[in-house]
Design a protein around this motif. Sequence first.
Motif, PDB file in Angstrom:
ATOM      1  N   ASP A  43       4.253  10.186   4.590  1.00 17.80           N
ATOM      2  CA  ASP A  43       4.959   9.374   3.977  1.00 17.80           C
ATOM      3  C   ASP A  43       3.705   8.864   3.411  1.00 17.80           C
ATOM      4  O   ASP A  43       3.522   8.043   1.867  1.00 17.80           O
ATOM      5  N   THR A  44       2.530   8.518   4.359  1.00 19.14           N
ATOM      6  CA  THR A  44       0.690   8.141   3.192  1.00 19.14           C
ATOM      7  C   THR A  44       0.355   9.658   2.323  1.00 19.14           C
ATOM      8  O   THR A  44       0.210   8.435   1.524  1.00 19.14           O
ATOM      9  N   LEU A  45       0.731  10.687   2.586  1.00 19.13           N
ATOM     10  CA  LEU A  45       0.775  10.962   1.154  1.00 19.13           C
ATOM     11  C   LEU A  45       1.818  10.619  -0.377  1.00 19.13           C
ATOM     12  O   LEU A  45       1.010  11.008  -1.196  1.00 19.13           O
ATOM     13  N   LEU A  46       2.913   9.913  -0.205  1.00 16.46           N
ATOM     14  CA  LEU A  46       3.778   9.644  -0.721  1.00 16.46           C
ATOM     15  C   LEU A  46       3.586   8.792  -1.403  1.00 16.46           C
ATOM     16  O   LEU A  46       3.788   7.959  -2.406  1.00 16.46           O
ATOM     17  N   ALA A  47       2.663   7.542  -0.513  1.00 15.54           N
ATOM     18  CA  ALA A  47       3.106   6.125  -1.109  1.00 15.54           C
ATOM     19  C   ALA A  47       1.807   6.050  -2.207  1.00 15.54           C
ATOM     20  O   ALA A  47       0.837   7.152  -2.057  1.00 15.54           O
ATOM     21  N   GLU A  48       1.768   4.839  -2.567  1.00 14.67           N
ATOM     22  CA  GLU A  48       1.371   4.414  -4.110  1.00 14.67           C
ATOM     23  C   GLU A  48       0.325   3.462  -3.572  1.00 14.67           C
ATOM     24  O   GLU A  48       0.622   2.394  -2.858  1.00 14.67           O
ATOM     25  N   GLY A  49      -0.382   2.793  -4.772  1.00 15.30           N
ATOM     26  CA  GLY A  49      -1.143   1.390  -4.082  1.00 15.30           C
ATOM     27  C   GLY A  49      -2.557   1.339  -2.956  1.00 15.30           C
ATOM     28  O   GLY A  49      -2.664   2.363  -2.336  1.00 15.30           O
ATOM     29  N   ASN A  50      -2.000   0.559  -2.085  1.00 15.92           N
ATOM     30  CA  ASN A  50      -2.642  -0.217  -0.991  1.00 15.92           C
ATOM     31  C   ASN A  50      -1.933   0.842   0.193  1.00 15.92           C
ATOM     32  O   ASN A  50      -2.981   1.040   1.043  1.00 15.92           O
ATOM     33  N   ARG A  51      -1.331   1.439   0.123  1.00 19.47           N
ATOM     34  CA  ARG A  51      -0.569   2.204   1.503  1.00 19.47           C
ATOM     35  C   ARG A  51      -0.919   3.366   1.288  1.00 19.47           C
ATOM     36  O   ARG A  51      -0.393   4.122   1.597  1.00 19.47           O
ATOM     37  N   SER A  52      -1.500   4.372   0.055  1.00 17.06           N
ATOM     38  CA  SER A  52      -1.917   4.962  -0.030  1.00 17.06           C
ATOM     39  C   SER A  52      -2.443   5.970   0.513  1.00 17.06           C
ATOM     40  O   SER A  52      -3.821   5.759   1.519  1.00 17.06           O
ATOM     41  N   LEU A  53      -2.822   8.207   0.569  1.00 24.12           N
ATOM     42  CA  LEU A  53      -4.414   7.935   1.165  1.00 24.12           C
ATOM     43  C   LEU A  53      -5.042   7.985   0.761  1.00 24.12           C
ATOM     44  O   LEU A  53      -6.136   8.282   1.678  1.00 24.12           O
ATOM     45  N   ASP A  54      -5.445   8.002  -1.031  1.00 27.38           N
ATOM     46  CA  ASP A  54      -6.075   7.620  -1.902  1.00 27.38           C
ATOM     47  C   ASP A  54      -7.414   6.114  -0.461  1.00 27.38           C
ATOM     48  O   ASP A  54      -8.197   5.978  -1.119  1.00 27.38           O
ATOM     49  N   SER A  55      -6.224   5.307  -0.729  1.00 30.59           N
ATOM     50  CA  SER A  55      -6.956   3.983  -0.675  1.00 30.59           C
ATOM     51  C   SER A  55      -6.896   4.053   0.895  1.00 30.59           C
ATOM     52  O   SER A  55      -8.421   3.116   1.120  1.00 30.59           O
ATOM     53  N   LEU A  56      -6.294   4.449   1.650  1.00 29.03           N
ATOM     54  CA  LEU A  56      -6.479   4.696   2.997  1.00 29.03           C
ATOM     55  C   LEU A  56      -8.680   5.068   3.297  1.00 29.03           C
ATOM     56  O   LEU A  56      -9.096   5.143   3.613  1.00 29.03           O
ATOM     57  N   ILE A  57      -8.793   6.435   2.403  1.00 26.80           N
ATOM     58  CA  ILE A  57      -9.771   7.369   2.593  1.00 26.80           C
ATOM     59  C   ILE A  57     -10.976   6.545   1.735  1.00 26.80           C
ATOM     60  O   ILE A  57     -12.185   6.104   2.802  1.00 26.80           O
ATOM     61  N   GLU A  58     -10.630   4.868   0.912  1.00 27.98           N
ATOM     62  CA  GLU A  58     -11.534   4.822  -0.101  1.00 27.98           C
ATOM     63  C   GLU A  58     -12.254   3.065   1.150  1.00 27.98           C
ATOM     64  O   GLU A  58     -12.888   2.983   2.038  1.00 27.98           O
ATOM     65  N   GLN A  59     -11.072   3.289   1.924  1.00 26.99           N
ATOM     66  CA  GLN A  59     -10.843   1.717   3.099  1.00 26.99           C
ATOM     67  C   GLN A  59     -12.366   2.198   3.888  1.00 26.99           C
ATOM     68  O   GLN A  59     -12.818   1.520   4.802  1.00 26.99           O
ATOM     69  N   ILE A  60     -12.226   3.442   4.611  1.00 26.40           N
ATOM     70  CA  ILE A  60     -12.585   3.311   6.014  1.00 26.40           C
ATOM     71  C   ILE A  60     -14.244   3.435   4.974  1.00 26.40           C
ATOM     72  O   ILE A  60     -15.124   3.901   5.477  1.00 26.40           O
ATOM     73  N   ARG A  61     -14.742   4.182   4.286  1.00 31.89           N
ATOM     74  CA  ARG A  61     -15.526   4.255   3.414  1.00 31.89           C
ATOM     75  C   ARG A  61     -16.675   5.388   4.253  1.00 31.89           C
ATOM     76  O   ARG A  61     -17.639   5.219   5.039  1.00 31.89           O
ATOM     77  N   PRO A  62     -15.789   6.170   3.767  1.00 30.74           N
ATOM     78  CA  PRO A  62     -16.867   7.620   4.550  1.00 30.74           C
ATOM     79  C   PRO A  62     -17.944   7.940   3.831  1.00 30.74           C
ATOM     80  O   PRO A  62     -18.990   8.494   4.811  1.00 30.74           O
ATOM     81  N   GLU A  63     -19.067   8.091   3.112  1.00 31.32           N
ATOM     82  CA  GLU A  63     -20.167   7.703   2.928  1.00 31.32           C
ATOM     83  C   GLU A  63     -20.996   6.464   3.835  1.00 31.32           C
ATOM     84  O   GLU A  63     -22.011   7.224   3.775  1.00 31.32           O
ATOM     85  N   ARG A  64     -20.436   5.898   4.666  1.00 37.20           N
ATOM     86  CA  ARG A  64     -21.249   5.014   5.677  1.00 37.20           C
ATOM     87  C   ARG A  64     -20.550   5.512   7.140  1.00 37.20           C
ATOM     88  O   ARG A  64     -20.480   5.222   8.343  1.00 37.20           O
ATOM     89  N   CYS A  65     -19.707   6.681   7.348  1.00 40.51           N
ATOM     90  CA  CYS A  65     -19.372   6.845   8.491  1.00 40.51           C
ATOM     91  C   CYS A  65     -20.384   8.337   8.712  1.00 40.51           C
ATOM     92  O   CYS A  65     -20.371   8.845   7.959  1.00 40.51           O
ATOM     93  N   GLU A  66     -20.718   8.859   9.778  1.00 46.34           N
ATOM     94  CA  GLU A  66     -21.123   9.568  10.552  1.00 46.34           C
ATOM     95  C   GLU A  66     -20.410  10.875   9.950  1.00 46.34           C
ATOM     96  O   GLU A  66     -21.332  11.782   9.561  1.00 46.34           O
ATOM     97  N   THR A  67     -18.945  10.776  10.406  1.00 44.28           N
ATOM     98  CA  THR A  67     -18.122  12.058  10.458  1.00 44.28           C
ATOM     99  C   THR A  67     -16.989  11.414  10.659  1.00 44.28           C
ATOM    100  O   THR A  67     -16.446  10.484  10.167  1.00 44.28           O
ATOM    101  N   VAL A  68     -16.093  11.677   9.422  1.00 50.83           N
ATOM    102  CA  VAL A  68     -14.761  11.974   9.469  1.00 50.83           C
ATOM    103  C   VAL A  68     -14.274  12.581   9.778  1.00 50.83           C
ATOM    104  O   VAL A  68     -13.624  14.172   9.721  1.00 50.83           O
ATOM    105  N   TRP A  69     -12.454  12.796  11.097  1.00 49.73           N
ATOM    106  CA  TRP A  69     -12.052  13.320  11.517  1.00 49.73           C
ATOM    107  C   TRP A  69     -10.418  13.305  11.020  1.00 49.73           C
ATOM    108  O   TRP A  69     -10.429  11.886  10.733  1.00 49.73           O
ATOM    109  N   ALA A  70     -10.068  14.227  10.667  1.00 49.48           N
ATOM    110  CA  ALA A  70      -8.480  13.571  10.003  1.00 49.48           C
ATOM    111  C   ALA A  70      -7.785  14.825  10.694  1.00 49.48           C
ATOM    112  O   ALA A  70      -7.849  15.972  10.543  1.00 49.48           O
ATOM    113  N   GLU A  71      -6.180  14.212  11.052  1.00 46.91           N
ATOM    114  CA  GLU A  71      -5.116  15.512  11.357  1.00 46.91           C
ATOM    115  C   GLU A  71      -3.567  14.825  11.012  1.00 46.91           C
ATOM    116  O   GLU A  71      -3.371  13.977  10.079  1.00 46.91           O
ATOM    117  N   PRO A  72      -3.109  16.023  10.640  1.00 40.67           N
ATOM    118  CA  PRO A  72      -1.467  16.494  10.287  1.00 40.67           C
ATOM    119  C   PRO A  72      -0.739  15.857  11.489  1.00 40.67           C
ATOM    120  O   PRO A  72      -1.436  16.114  12.568  1.00 40.67           O
TER     121      PRO A  72
END
Length: 354
Positions: free
Chosen positions: A217-246
């Motif tokens: 449902d995170t893939l389907l959500a819009e706005g601030n609950r969406s996957l795009d927002s989640l990715i943006e919020q963790i600031r990948p550019e400032r993380c050493e590594t980014v793990w993700a999993e279904p």
Amino acid sequence: MKNKLVMVPSIKEPIQRSPGFAKKELATYKLDLMGLCGFGCSYCSSNAGNYLRINRGKFADLTEQQLGERLLPATSPELAFLWPDVLERLRAQLAQKPHTLGAGETLVVSQLTDAFSPPLLADGTTQAALSLVLAKTSFRIRVLTKNAIVGSPKWIDFFAAHPGRFVVGLSTGTLDSEWAYAVEVGTSSPQARIRALRALQDAGVPTFGMLCPVFPDTLLAEGNRSLDSLIEQIRPERCETVWAEPYNDRANWQAVRDGYPADAPGRRWLERVFGSGDRRAWSTYARDLYSRLRWAALRDGWLEKLRYLLYEDGIDEKDAPAFTGLDGVLLQSKPAEDGRSANRAIAAIQGVTP
């Protein structure tokens, strides 16, 4: 959530090798400080793991003796199992080891439980254990938690005082606080975890992203609950590594389903995939999640940081081409005898570049 605490026998040596996390490139060793976490995430794999399964009857007896009621981890998220002598056992284990133990390796705190569970924080066990590992070993310590307290000034100062020894991450697979309240019982809200991660980053403490698991449902959500927002919020550019999993069914899909409202898309998806056995839908979801993560990582320049944990035995041959090149993919299913994936469609693309 107020924990109901039960004292159970500790494991003999708290620090152990972790082949499972090594395969995920998270750590080579693990340190757990309790038998059952002080948080009650419905999707947690620990409830169905060997430790709690083998001791199910014994721990149920101890729970009944100490609390006067027979509670089980899978149905009582408030339950927590403490190891009353874990620090003594940790001291005894490290007393027999050279200070060079762990040089060039990573120790995760923790793998099966959360070391920042309220009971461990309350009695000082967490800080005492971390201090022991700092003083007696050479491990780099990977802190993995769902408790936003790691972003408080006290803990930021603690991590920062030991440069090179810590990397900290907060598991956050959604920005839906209502969902988290029902399914990730007792944890800090997703928003609080994001604030903590950002506070650590702003203070110069090394961090990593942990989008595990990301539900459909995170893939389907819009706005601030969406996957795009989640990715943006963790600031990948400032993380050493980014793990993700279904999400992978760990014999707990019904408990996760019950955390959704009756008419929620996520609930219907779980019933269709795991209740009715529509594994094709799971494959499509795992494919779509990877495709969107890869696209975002490629667009924003952090593809080399991506670690997508894929149990590829569930991938349909029609979805396999989306993984061509396996950029950022770590295959987790048991391989065939030749070392390649037992999924023929995935094996066919191993070593092939786009």
